[in-house]
Design a protein around this motif. Structure first.
Motif, PDB file in Angstrom:
ATOM      1  N   SER A 165       0.813  -1.216   0.000  1.00  0.00           N
ATOM      2  CA  SER A 165       0.000   0.000   0.000  1.00  0.00           C
ATOM      3  C   SER A 165       0.848   1.269   0.000  1.00  0.00           C
ATOM      4  O   SER A 165       0.331   2.354   0.267  1.00  0.00           O
ATOM      5  CB  SER A 165      -0.942  -0.006   1.204  1.00  0.00           C
ATOM      6  OG  SER A 165      -1.856  -1.078   1.113  1.00  0.00           O
ATOM      7  N   GLY A 216      -5.224  -1.848   1.261  1.00  0.00           N
ATOM      8  CA  GLY A 216      -5.227  -0.425   0.958  1.00  0.00           C
ATOM      9  C   GLY A 216      -5.881   0.368   2.075  1.00  0.00           C
ATOM     10  O   GLY A 216      -6.231  -0.223   3.108  1.00  0.00           O
ATOM     11  N   GLY A 267      -4.093   2.568  -0.992  1.00  0.00           N
ATOM     12  CA  GLY A 267      -2.750   2.617  -1.537  1.00  0.00           C
ATOM     13  C   GLY A 267      -2.823   2.883  -3.017  1.00  0.00           C
ATOM     14  O   GLY A 267      -3.895   3.180  -3.559  1.00  0.00           O
ATOM     15  N   THR A 293      -1.506  -2.078  -4.863  1.00  0.00           N
ATOM     16  CA  THR A 293      -2.451  -2.783  -4.005  1.00  0.00           C
ATOM     17  C   THR A 293      -3.135  -3.911  -4.756  1.00  0.00           C
ATOM     18  O   THR A 293      -3.286  -5.025  -4.254  1.00  0.00           O
ATOM     19  CB  THR A 293      -3.493  -1.802  -3.448  1.00  0.00           C
ATOM     20  OG1 THR A 293      -2.827  -0.755  -2.737  1.00  0.00           O
ATOM     21  CG2 THR A 293      -4.453  -2.503  -2.513  1.00  0.00           C
TER      22      THR A 293
END
Length: 220
Positions: A21, A75, A77, A82
């Motif tokens: 992330s 996430g 991210g 991700t």
């Protein structure tokens, strides 16, 4: 040979954690009763090319059938980073018939903060990540003895657009901290949650584990 059921994992099975992330990939592997092996790889945009080689540095592909459970950061991210680790985790869980658990990257940060300085019961802690020209992605976390690991995601991270009020924006009395990924520390949190899920015998179906995108990847 029969594969492990998705409802349980063998006591001798390995636990694999994946976290992408941020610009740095975090990978962790742990065997029951052993110290975890954790590594981070500052890949940036090279994640799509180097994801599998980095995972194999800690756990070569020929040992993947020894996996008994997987944990992955979902996430918020980067869209590509991700998505790639979540897809890899889902694929492994499906093919090996083993449990998979997804946890938001913000929850892992909240657990770190709780471990360092617990906040009062029934109080929410906000974590926020500013997005230039869009607003702020924020989520809220609170202590909960019923939650796996003792910290619950009270409000899933979402985008609050510029000018939109939210409880952690300083106008109220709920504390707010910046959301900062610490890859190796957050992978350790993933492994701890995976161990707790294993001890509780949680099933961990792979289908509900999806990337968390507070903003659209095509939004301008």
């Amino acid at each position: 040979m029969n594969q492990p059921s998705s409802q349980s994992s063998s006591q001798s099975s390995l636990l694999l954690a994946l976290h992408s992330s941020s610009e740095t990939l975090g990978v962790g592997v742990q065997a029951p009763g052993a110290e975890p092996r954790i590594a981070s790889f500052p890949l940036g945009r090279q994640l799509s090319n180097d994801l599998l080689p980095c995972v194999e540095e800690l756990l070569p592909a020929e040992h993947w059938p020894q996996l008994g459970r997987l944990v992955v950061a979902t996430g918020p991210g980067g869209f590509t980073g991700t998505r790639l680790t979540v897809v890899l985790a889902r694929t492994l869980a499906q093919q090996l018939s083993i449990p998979l658990h997804g946890f938001s990257s913000f929850l892992l940060m909240a657990r770190r903060h709780w471990a360092m300085q617990p906040w009062p019961p029934h109080q929410r802690l906000w974590l926020q990540q500013p997005l230039p020209r869009r607003g702020v992605v924020a989520g809220a976390y609170s202590p909960d003895p019923q939650a796996l690991g003792g910290v619950a995601e009270a409000l899933e991270p979402r985008l609050y657009r510029s000018g939109e009020a939210w409880p952690g924006d300083g106008s109220g009395d709920e504390p707010c901290l910046e959301a900062v990924v610490e890859p190796q520390a957050d992978v350790r949190q993933l492994l701890e949650l995976g161990q707790l899920a294993d001890a509780a015998g949680l099933p961990g179906p792979w289908e509900p584990v999806l990337p968390l995108y507070p903003t659209s990847p095509v939004e301008r």
